[in-house]
Scaffold this motif. Structure first.
Motif, PDB file in Angstrom:
ATOM      1  N   THR A 291       0.811  -1.224   0.000  1.00  0.00           N
ATOM      2  CA  THR A 291       0.000   0.000   0.000  1.00  0.00           C
ATOM      3  C   THR A 291       0.845   1.275   0.000  1.00  0.00           C
ATOM      4  O   THR A 291       0.361   2.317  -0.440  1.00  0.00           O
ATOM      5  CB  THR A 291      -0.928   0.031   1.219  1.00  0.00           C
ATOM      6  N   SER A 292       2.083   1.208   0.519  1.00  0.00           N
ATOM      7  CA  SER A 292       2.947   2.387   0.459  1.00  0.00           C
ATOM      8  C   SER A 292       4.377   1.991   0.770  1.00  0.00           C
ATOM      9  O   SER A 292       4.636   0.917   1.302  1.00  0.00           O
ATOM     10  CB  SER A 292       2.486   3.473   1.446  1.00  0.00           C
ATOM     11  N   VAL A 293       5.302   2.877   0.399  1.00  0.00           N
ATOM     12  CA  VAL A 293       6.725   2.666   0.632  1.00  0.00           C
ATOM     13  C   VAL A 293       7.290   3.965   1.182  1.00  0.00           C
ATOM     14  O   VAL A 293       6.956   5.050   0.693  1.00  0.00           O
ATOM     15  CB  VAL A 293       7.454   2.283  -0.673  1.00  0.00           C
ATOM     16  N   THR A 294       8.131   3.860   2.209  1.00  0.00           N
ATOM     17  CA  THR A 294       8.768   5.047   2.756  1.00  0.00           C
ATOM     18  C   THR A 294      10.273   4.820   2.830  1.00  0.00           C
ATOM     19  O   THR A 294      10.747   3.684   2.873  1.00  0.00           O
ATOM     20  CB  THR A 294       8.235   5.363   4.174  1.00  0.00           C
ATOM     21  N   SER A 295      11.041   5.910   2.834  1.00  0.00           N
ATOM     22  CA  SER A 295      12.494   5.831   2.955  1.00  0.00           C
ATOM     23  C   SER A 295      13.015   7.144   3.511  1.00  0.00           C
ATOM     24  O   SER A 295      12.576   8.214   3.090  1.00  0.00           O
ATOM     25  CB  SER A 295      13.127   5.556   1.592  1.00  0.00           C
ATOM     26  N   ASP A 296      13.974   7.018   4.443  1.00  0.00           N
ATOM     27  CA  ASP A 296      14.606   8.228   4.970  1.00  0.00           C
ATOM     28  C   ASP A 296      15.472   8.902   3.917  1.00  0.00           C
ATOM     29  O   ASP A 296      15.833  10.061   4.064  1.00  0.00           O
ATOM     30  CB  ASP A 296      15.483   7.880   6.185  1.00  0.00           C
ATOM     31  N   ALA A 297      15.818   8.174   2.853  1.00  0.00           N
ATOM     32  CA  ALA A 297      16.729   8.704   1.836  1.00  0.00           C
ATOM     33  C   ALA A 297      16.042   9.635   0.852  1.00  0.00           C
ATOM     34  O   ALA A 297      16.704  10.329   0.086  1.00  0.00           O
ATOM     35  CB  ALA A 297      17.383   7.557   1.067  1.00  0.00           C
ATOM     36  N   ALA A 298      14.713   9.645   0.869  1.00  0.00           N
ATOM     37  CA  ALA A 298      13.987  10.420  -0.140  1.00  0.00           C
ATOM     38  C   ALA A 298      12.798  11.135   0.483  1.00  0.00           C
ATOM     39  O   ALA A 298      12.209  10.671   1.456  1.00  0.00           O
ATOM     40  CB  ALA A 298      13.494   9.492  -1.253  1.00  0.00           C
ATOM     41  N   GLY A 299      12.448  12.263  -0.113  1.00  0.00           N
ATOM     42  CA  GLY A 299      11.289  13.010   0.349  1.00  0.00           C
ATOM     43  C   GLY A 299      10.000  12.270   0.085  1.00  0.00           C
ATOM     44  O   GLY A 299       9.035  12.398   0.841  1.00  0.00           O
ATOM     45  N   SER A 300       9.981  11.489  -0.994  1.00  0.00           N
ATOM     46  CA  SER A 300       8.805  10.666  -1.262  1.00  0.00           C
ATOM     47  C   SER A 300       9.203   9.431  -2.053  1.00  0.00           C
ATOM     48  O   SER A 300      10.172   9.449  -2.817  1.00  0.00           O
ATOM     49  CB  SER A 300       7.742  11.469  -2.013  1.00  0.00           C
ATOM     50  N   VAL A 301       8.489   8.354  -1.835  1.00  0.00           N
ATOM     51  CA  VAL A 301       8.649   7.134  -2.631  1.00  0.00           C
ATOM     52  C   VAL A 301       7.258   6.756  -3.130  1.00  0.00           C
ATOM     53  O   VAL A 301       6.323   6.646  -2.336  1.00  0.00           O
ATOM     54  CB  VAL A 301       9.234   5.971  -1.811  1.00  0.00           C
ATOM     55  N   THR A 302       7.129   6.604  -4.430  1.00  0.00           N
ATOM     56  CA  THR A 302       5.836   6.212  -4.986  1.00  0.00           C
ATOM     57  C   THR A 302       5.995   4.898  -5.749  1.00  0.00           C
ATOM     58  O   THR A 302       7.101   4.508  -6.136  1.00  0.00           O
ATOM     59  CB  THR A 302       5.272   7.294  -5.927  1.00  0.00           C
ATOM     60  N   VAL A 303       4.881   4.214  -5.908  1.00  0.00           N
ATOM     61  CA  VAL A 303       4.851   2.938  -6.605  1.00  0.00           C
ATOM     62  C   VAL A 303       4.288   3.180  -8.005  1.00  0.00           C
ATOM     63  O   VAL A 303       3.223   3.775  -8.155  1.00  0.00           O
ATOM     64  CB  VAL A 303       3.971   1.923  -5.839  1.00  0.00           C
TER      65      VAL A 303
ATOM     66  N   LEU B 206      15.565  13.130  -3.413  1.00  0.00           N
ATOM     67  CA  LEU B 206      16.627  12.419  -2.704  1.00  0.00           C
ATOM     68  C   LEU B 206      17.410  13.378  -1.814  1.00  0.00           C
ATOM     69  O   LEU B 206      17.717  14.507  -2.217  1.00  0.00           O
ATOM     70  CB  LEU B 206      17.573  11.764  -3.712  1.00  0.00           C
ATOM     71  N   LYS B 207      17.771  12.906  -0.611  1.00  0.00           N
ATOM     72  CA  LYS B 207      18.563  13.726   0.305  1.00  0.00           C
ATOM     73  C   LYS B 207      19.973  13.921  -0.262  1.00  0.00           C
ATOM     74  O   LYS B 207      20.566  14.974  -0.153  1.00  0.00           O
ATOM     75  CB  LYS B 207      18.624  13.070   1.684  1.00  0.00           C
ATOM     76  N   HIS B 208      20.529  12.853  -0.832  1.00  0.00           N
ATOM     77  CA  HIS B 208      21.750  12.972  -1.614  1.00  0.00           C
ATOM     78  C   HIS B 208      21.719  11.881  -2.682  1.00  0.00           C
ATOM     79  O   HIS B 208      20.932  10.938  -2.591  1.00  0.00           O
ATOM     80  CB  HIS B 208      23.005  12.870  -0.737  1.00  0.00           C
ATOM     81  N   ARG B 209      22.580  12.010  -3.678  1.00  0.00           N
ATOM     82  CA  ARG B 209      22.570  11.047  -4.778  1.00  0.00           C
ATOM     83  C   ARG B 209      23.221   9.738  -4.347  1.00  0.00           C
ATOM     84  O   ARG B 209      24.410   9.713  -4.019  1.00  0.00           O
ATOM     85  CB  ARG B 209      23.321  11.669  -5.955  1.00  0.00           C
ATOM     86  N   PRO B 210      22.488   8.633  -4.311  1.00  0.00           N
ATOM     87  CA  PRO B 210      23.070   7.356  -3.880  1.00  0.00           C
ATOM     88  C   PRO B 210      24.127   6.877  -4.874  1.00  0.00           C
ATOM     89  O   PRO B 210      23.933   6.942  -6.084  1.00  0.00           O
ATOM     90  CB  PRO B 210      21.867   6.399  -3.867  1.00  0.00           C
TER      91      PRO B 210
END
Ligand SMILES: [Cu+2]
Length: 155
Positions: A68-80, A116-120
């Motif tokens: 139903t959703s995905v979250t990550s501290d590395a990005a402001g938003s994660v969408t499917v 993204l907070k920084h480029r992986p």
């Protein structure tokens, strides 16, 4: 003489209780969804702000679930996103079928990381948390691979 009526109404709740008992019994035990994640990776993005991610979610249980959703501290938003023909579109959920798999791969379903907070960079890991309709959340360490990484060949 008004003591007769309440007796007649007792029959209805009793029948309802029996039906409710049957329903909850069938949803217990090993019929539940049993999820596991494999083959997670992120191709090193060419962009400073956006990246894609791929993984496979397997369901060994007898009941379907939904991402139903995905979250990550590395990005402001994660969408499917799913890909239909040559265009992609955001979806609010994707099914993980009973005894089946939900596959994210290049050219098909994918996770889209935005802001993204920084480029992986290759060799790093990006942590994502997957949320489901029924199962508890699953945390995944997604390794960052080369920009042209192909999971079928492993490089
Ligand atoms: Cu997309």
């Amino acid at each position: 003489m008004n003591s007769v009526k309440p007796v007649r109404y007792l029959a209805v709740p009793t029948a309802a209780l029996i039906l409710a008992g049957c329903g909850s019994g069938s949803g217990s035990g090993d019929a539940k969804a049993d999820l596991s994640v494999s083959a997670a990776y992120m191709p090193q993005p060419v962009s400073d702000s956006m990246a894609a991610g791929f993984l496979t979610i397997a369901n060994d249980g007898g009941t379907k679930d939904e991402l139903t959703s995905v979250t990550s501290d590395a990005a402001g938003s994660v969408t499917v996103h799913e890909t239909v023909g040559s265009s992609m579109r955001e979806v609010t959920s994707l099914a993980v079928p009973a005894h089946g798999r939900l596959v994210f791969k290049s050219g098909g379903n994918h996770l889209m990381f935005d802001k993204l907070k920084h480029r992986p960079m290759q060799g790093e890991k990006v942590t994502v948390e997957l949320h489901f309709a029924d199962s508890g959340p699953i945390t995944v360490e997604m390794p960052v691979k080369s920009p042209t990484y192909n999971p079928e060949t492993g490089h």
